[in-house]
Write an enzyme that holds these catalytic residues in place. Structure first.
Site, PDB file in Angstrom:
ATOM      1  N   LYS A   8      94.956 -37.470  -4.866  1.00  0.00           N
ATOM      2  CA  LYS A   8      95.442 -38.755  -4.338  1.00  0.00           C
ATOM      3  C   LYS A   8      96.083 -39.576  -5.443  1.00  0.00           C
ATOM      4  O   LYS A   8      95.785 -39.399  -6.631  1.00  0.00           O
ATOM      5  CB  LYS A   8      94.322 -39.547  -3.673  1.00  0.00           C
ATOM      6  CG  LYS A   8      93.242 -40.087  -4.614  1.00  0.00           C
ATOM      7  CD  LYS A   8      93.479 -41.499  -5.133  1.00  0.00           C
ATOM      8  CE  LYS A   8      92.409 -41.869  -6.150  1.00  0.00           C
ATOM      9  NZ  LYS A   8      92.589 -42.838  -7.106  1.00  0.00           N
ATOM     10  N   ASP A 132      85.415 -42.648  -3.713  1.00  0.00           N
ATOM     11  CA  ASP A 132      86.725 -42.153  -3.288  1.00  0.00           C
ATOM     12  C   ASP A 132      86.619 -41.035  -2.244  1.00  0.00           C
ATOM     13  O   ASP A 132      87.634 -40.603  -1.700  1.00  0.00           O
ATOM     14  CB  ASP A 132      87.494 -41.580  -4.496  1.00  0.00           C
ATOM     15  CG  ASP A 132      88.249 -42.665  -5.255  1.00  0.00           C
ATOM     16  OD1 ASP A 132      88.455 -43.760  -4.686  1.00  0.00           O
ATOM     17  OD2 ASP A 132      88.645 -42.402  -6.404  1.00  0.00           O
TER      18      ASP A 132
HETATM   19  O1  C5P Z   1      81.172 -44.411  -6.543  1.00  0.00           O
HETATM   20  P1  C5P Z   1      81.508 -43.682  -7.815  1.00  0.00           P
HETATM   21  O2  C5P Z   1      80.356 -42.884  -8.340  1.00  0.00           O
HETATM   22  O3  C5P Z   1      82.748 -42.861  -7.685  1.00  0.00           O
HETATM   23  O4  C5P Z   1      81.832 -44.796  -8.898  1.00  0.00           O
HETATM   24  C1  C5P Z   1      81.871 -44.530 -10.271  1.00  0.00           C
HETATM   25  C2  C5P Z   1      81.748 -45.822 -11.045  1.00  0.00           C
HETATM   26  O5  C5P Z   1      82.923 -46.615 -10.843  1.00  0.00           O
HETATM   27  C3  C5P Z   1      80.619 -46.719 -10.607  1.00  0.00           C
HETATM   28  O6  C5P Z   1      79.438 -46.413 -11.287  1.00  0.00           O
HETATM   29  C4  C5P Z   1      81.123 -48.101 -10.994  1.00  0.00           C
HETATM   30  O7  C5P Z   1      80.947 -48.339 -12.370  1.00  0.00           O
HETATM   31  C5  C5P Z   1      82.607 -47.986 -10.752  1.00  0.00           C
HETATM   32  N1  C5P Z   1      83.038 -48.499  -9.431  1.00  0.00           N
HETATM   33  C6  C5P Z   1      82.994 -49.854  -9.170  1.00  0.00           C
HETATM   34  N2  C5P Z   1      83.428 -50.322  -7.955  1.00  0.00           N
HETATM   35  C7  C5P Z   1      83.911 -49.471  -7.018  1.00  0.00           C
HETATM   36  C8  C5P Z   1      83.959 -48.077  -7.273  1.00  0.00           C
HETATM   37  C9  C5P Z   1      83.525 -47.631  -8.500  1.00  0.00           C
HETATM   38  O8  C5P Z   1      82.578 -50.648 -10.017  1.00  0.00           O
HETATM   39  N3  C5P Z   1      84.339 -49.961  -5.865  1.00  0.00           N
END
Ligand code: C5P
Length: 280
Positions: A8, A132
């Protein structure tokens, strides 16, 4: 049987604020491209493997986590399946490669089990794997809000050529979010303008408005590299250029293949990781 997991791009990325749960409230226009990983899922010993030796093989691999969440949601014991990932999407590049693998596992397991979950339910399971993943389950052109999991399908971006270039540094996602909290953003993407341009089927209007706030949050030396790549893309005829996700990959959209090839060749003189693909 093999399954494709598409990369993406963020046509826009805006951070609206920090949430009490530590995540950030996002507003992003997402777009799938044809560049994809290819997964093979077959009976085995419950292992993940890939053509890249350094990828995690167990629980830390999002594809593995997705399989676990799928069987958990179904309320059945997890059968020992092996997942092999042929990685083509650049890793740690802001292109949701790992999330896309997870989404492909969810879609494929759901298909094999006779569609026990609706698309919405599958997206919800994906949200437990990563922010994502729900978008990657949906694919196409979409507006993502909330943590990234509140999705609205959008009119498709008119088909175009895409040149991607990943400079050779990597950025930690949590660190970049923390930097975004600490700086005053000088520029925000014109999300409403992008939505209107998509509605009108206007490729040029969409491309011209692409922007990702993280471009301005990167440490100066890294920001300069991304800017340099964007300039090369525009000089070669890109209608617009931006960084994807938390980077560092920058990309340009091109109406014509010839200009896209020229940009690819120009960037390939300096950078090792350059790809030519198309939107889906
Ligand atoms: O959800 P995911 O594990 O992909 O997110 C990785 C990191 O990205 C989270 O630990 C956070 O630090 C950051 N993040 C965030 N806000 C979001 C998505 C991700 O702060 N909406």
């Amino acid at each position: 049987m093999s399954v494709q997991a598409r990369a993406k791009l963020n046509l826009t990325l805006d951070v609206l604020g920090r949430r009490p749960d530590g995540y950030h409230e996002l507003c992003m226009v997402m777009q799938s491209v044809q560049l994809c990983d290819v997964l093979e899922i077959a009976p085995g010993e419950g292992r993940v493997s890939s053509n890249l030796g350094y990828l995690p093989t167990g629980e830390k691999n999002l594809a593995w986590a997705a399989a676990r969440r799928f069987w958990e949601a179904l309320g059945r014991p997890q059968p020992p399946l092996d997942i092999h990932i042929e990685k083509r999407i650049p890793v740690c590049a802001g292109m949701a490669g790992g999330s896309s693998d997870a989404a492909a596992v969810l879609r494929e397991l759901n298909r094999r089990e006779g569609d026990p979950f609706t698309l919405e339910q599958l997206m919800k399971i994906g949200g437990q794997v990563g922010s994502d993943v729900p978008y990657c389950v949906l694919g196409g052109t979409a507006l993502a809000r909330g943590r990234g999991e509140v999705l609205t399908a959008l009119p498709p971006l008119p088909r175009c050529h895409v040149v991607l270039c990943k400079p050779d540094f990597s950025i930690s996602t949590p660190e970049l979010f923390a930097r975004a909290d600490a700086v005053k953003l000088r520029r925000r993407p014109d999300t409403a303008g992008v939505l209107a341009a998509l509605e009108a089927g206007d490729l040029e209007g969409t491309a011209r408005r692409m922007y990702n706030i993280f471009e301005d949050v990167l440490p100066p030396r890294q920001a300069a590299r991304v800017t340099e790549i964007k300039h090369t893309l525009i000089e070669c005829g890109a209608l617009g250029a931006a960084m994807s996700g938390t980077g560092p990959t920058a990309f340009g959209l091109f109406a014509g293949e010839e200009q896209a090839r020229l940009a690819w060749a120009q960037l390939a003189e300096t950078y090792q990781d350059v790809w030519l693909t198309e939107t889906v």
